[in-house]
Design a protein around this motif. Structure first.
Motif, mmCIF file in Angstrom:
data_model
loop_
_atom_site.group_PDB
_atom_site.id
_atom_site.type_symbol
_atom_site.label_atom_id
_atom_site.label_comp_id
_atom_site.label_asym_id
_atom_site.label_seq_id
_atom_site.Cartn_x
_atom_site.Cartn_y
_atom_site.Cartn_z
ATOM 1 N N HIS A 25 44.986 47.415 37.983
ATOM 2 C CA HIS A 25 45.345 46.068 38.440
ATOM 3 C C HIS A 25 44.214 45.072 38.139
ATOM 4 O O HIS A 25 44.474 43.933 37.712
ATOM 5 C CB HIS A 25 45.591 46.070 39.953
ATOM 6 N N MET A 26 42.983 45.490 38.394
ATOM 7 C CA MET A 26 41.842 44.604 38.141
ATOM 8 C C MET A 26 41.745 44.259 36.658
ATOM 9 O O MET A 26 41.474 43.104 36.285
ATOM 10 C CB MET A 26 40.546 45.273 38.622
ATOM 11 N N LYS A 27 41.962 45.244 35.800
ATOM 12 C CA LYS A 27 41.951 45.022 34.359
ATOM 13 C C LYS A 27 43.054 44.044 33.965
ATOM 14 O O LYS A 27 42.853 43.146 33.134
ATOM 15 C CB LYS A 27 42.139 46.356 33.628
ATOM 16 N N LEU A 28 44.221 44.188 34.591
ATOM 17 C CA LEU A 28 45.344 43.287 34.311
ATOM 18 C C LEU A 28 45.009 41.851 34.717
ATOM 19 O O LEU A 28 45.291 40.900 33.979
ATOM 20 C CB LEU A 28 46.591 43.775 35.058
ATOM 21 N N ALA A 29 44.387 41.697 35.889
ATOM 22 C CA ALA A 29 43.979 40.367 36.347
ATOM 23 C C ALA A 29 42.984 39.739 35.378
ATOM 24 O O ALA A 29 43.044 38.541 35.083
ATOM 25 C CB ALA A 29 43.374 40.456 37.747
ATOM 26 N N GLU A 30 42.078 40.564 34.872
ATOM 27 C CA GLU A 30 41.093 40.084 33.903
ATOM 28 C C GLU A 30 41.792 39.617 32.628
ATOM 29 O O GLU A 30 41.480 38.554 32.086
ATOM 30 C CB GLU A 30 40.102 41.203 33.583
ATOM 31 N N VAL A 64 36.370 39.045 37.325
ATOM 32 C CA VAL A 64 37.506 38.876 38.232
ATOM 33 C C VAL A 64 37.012 38.378 39.589
ATOM 34 O O VAL A 64 36.027 38.886 40.125
ATOM 35 C CB VAL A 64 38.274 40.208 38.411
ATOM 36 N N LYS A 65 37.683 37.386 40.129
ATOM 37 C CA LYS A 65 37.367 36.854 41.463
ATOM 38 C C LYS A 65 38.629 36.917 42.320
ATOM 39 O O LYS A 65 39.718 37.181 41.827
ATOM 40 C CB LYS A 65 36.874 35.405 41.381
ATOM 41 N N GLY A 66 38.468 36.646 43.620
ATOM 42 C CA GLY A 66 39.648 36.648 44.472
ATOM 43 C C GLY A 66 39.321 36.657 45.948
ATOM 44 O O GLY A 66 38.318 36.084 46.379
ATOM 45 N N VAL A 67 40.168 37.349 46.695
ATOM 46 C CA VAL A 67 40.076 37.383 48.155
ATOM 47 C C VAL A 67 40.053 38.829 48.636
ATOM 48 O O VAL A 67 40.850 39.647 48.169
ATOM 49 C CB VAL A 67 41.302 36.695 48.802
ATOM 50 N N ILE A 72 53.279 31.952 40.067
ATOM 51 C CA ILE A 72 52.629 33.245 40.332
ATOM 52 C C ILE A 72 51.154 33.058 40.010
ATOM 53 O O ILE A 72 50.765 32.889 38.858
ATOM 54 C CB ILE A 72 53.232 34.376 39.488
ATOM 55 N N LEU A 73 50.331 33.090 41.056
ATOM 56 C CA LEU A 73 48.932 32.658 40.922
ATOM 57 C C LEU A 73 47.911 33.792 40.930
ATOM 58 O O LEU A 73 46.741 33.560 40.643
ATOM 59 C CB LEU A 73 48.591 31.691 42.068
ATOM 60 N N ALA A 74 48.322 35.006 41.303
ATOM 61 C CA ALA A 74 47.335 36.076 41.476
ATOM 62 C C ALA A 74 47.979 37.446 41.318
ATOM 63 O O ALA A 74 49.208 37.582 41.324
ATOM 64 C CB ALA A 74 46.689 35.966 42.860
ATOM 65 N N ILE A 75 47.117 38.454 41.192
ATOM 66 C CA ILE A 75 47.548 39.852 41.213
ATOM 67 C C ILE A 75 47.244 40.401 42.606
ATOM 68 O O ILE A 75 46.108 40.369 43.064
ATOM 69 C CB ILE A 75 46.799 40.679 40.145
ATOM 70 N N GLY A 76 48.266 40.856 43.294
ATOM 71 C CA GLY A 76 48.049 41.364 44.641
ATOM 72 C C GLY A 76 49.364 41.653 45.342
ATOM 73 O O GLY A 76 50.430 41.219 44.874
#
Length: 217
Positions: free
Chosen positions: A121-126, A153-156, A93-97
């Motif tokens: 969600h962004m806070k969780l990813a952080e 936080v970074k991503g797509v 599991i590599l990302a939040i999304g």
């Protein structure tokens, strides 16, 4: 000249009901056709489980876990804890999304609810130190503002539908641009312009299957 293409599909939904009758056959076919990896993105409470299961069953499938903005009302502490547990237990599991904002559909949850869940969600990813897979439909300004609130936080930005200017802002913030089969649509002039302006090393290929198939499929 013959080229051997190896494709990593950075956004798909192979746990979708559309694949219930032939999922294993489809996965075997695409593997034989040069797909070396898939990021399967959850979008509902149910798909947190089915996405996780797919990653455990298939060596070339990885996962992202989150709640789609259309289901924002379903996000709660129990869901958050479930995501945390799965991320910690499963290295694939590599990302939040798929998370974000969708103002296109009138029946979607209230915009303020969507924004609150997006921020959570962004806070969780952080906290988990993983990237995010962002869904943005008709919500470019609010999406960008919330992204800016979380500089770590970074991503797509998946299935990109914004302007060249919006794309450049996302690139400045360290994000990648995901492009689906929409780029082949006759009315896709905006995304074609974006693709021409984004450095190729910051573009990602997505099928978003079973959605967004390229023309003429």
């Amino acid at each position: 000249m013959n080229f051997e293409y190896k494709i990593f599909d950075t956004h798909s939904h192979y746990d979708d009901d559309a694949f219930n009758e032939d999922r294993e056959a489809v996965l075997e076919q695409i593997k034989n056709d040069g797909v070396i990896g898939i990021l399967n993105c959850a979008c509902s409470k149910t798909s947190l489980k089915t996405t996780n299961e797919l990653t455990l069953k298939h060596d070339f499938i990885y996962g992202a876990l989150g709640i789609h903005p259309s289901d924002a009302n379903d996000y709660n502490e129990e869901v958050r804890n479930d995501i945390i547990a799965k991320v910690k237990a499963n290295k694939k599991i590599l990302a939040i999304g798929e998370i974000g904002l969708d103002y296109y559909w009138d029946e979607n949850p209230d915009k303020e609810i969507q924004k609150d869940v997006f921020r959570r969600h962004m806070k969780l990813a952080e906290e988990l130190n993983v990237p995010v897979i962002i869904h943005d439909r008709d919500a470019h300004e609010d999406t960008l503002n919330i992204i800016k609130e979380f500089p770590n936080v970074k991503g797509v930005v998946h299935c990109f539908s914004g302007s060249v200017e919006f794309a450049k802002e996302c690139l400045k913030l360290g994000y990648y641009i995901g492009v689906t089969g929409v780029v082949t649509f006759k009315n896709a002039k905006k995304v074609v312009k974006v693709v021409k302006e984004v450095p190729v090393e910051r573009l990602l290929v997505e099928t978003d299957c079973p959605y967004m198939a390229p023309e003429p499929n």
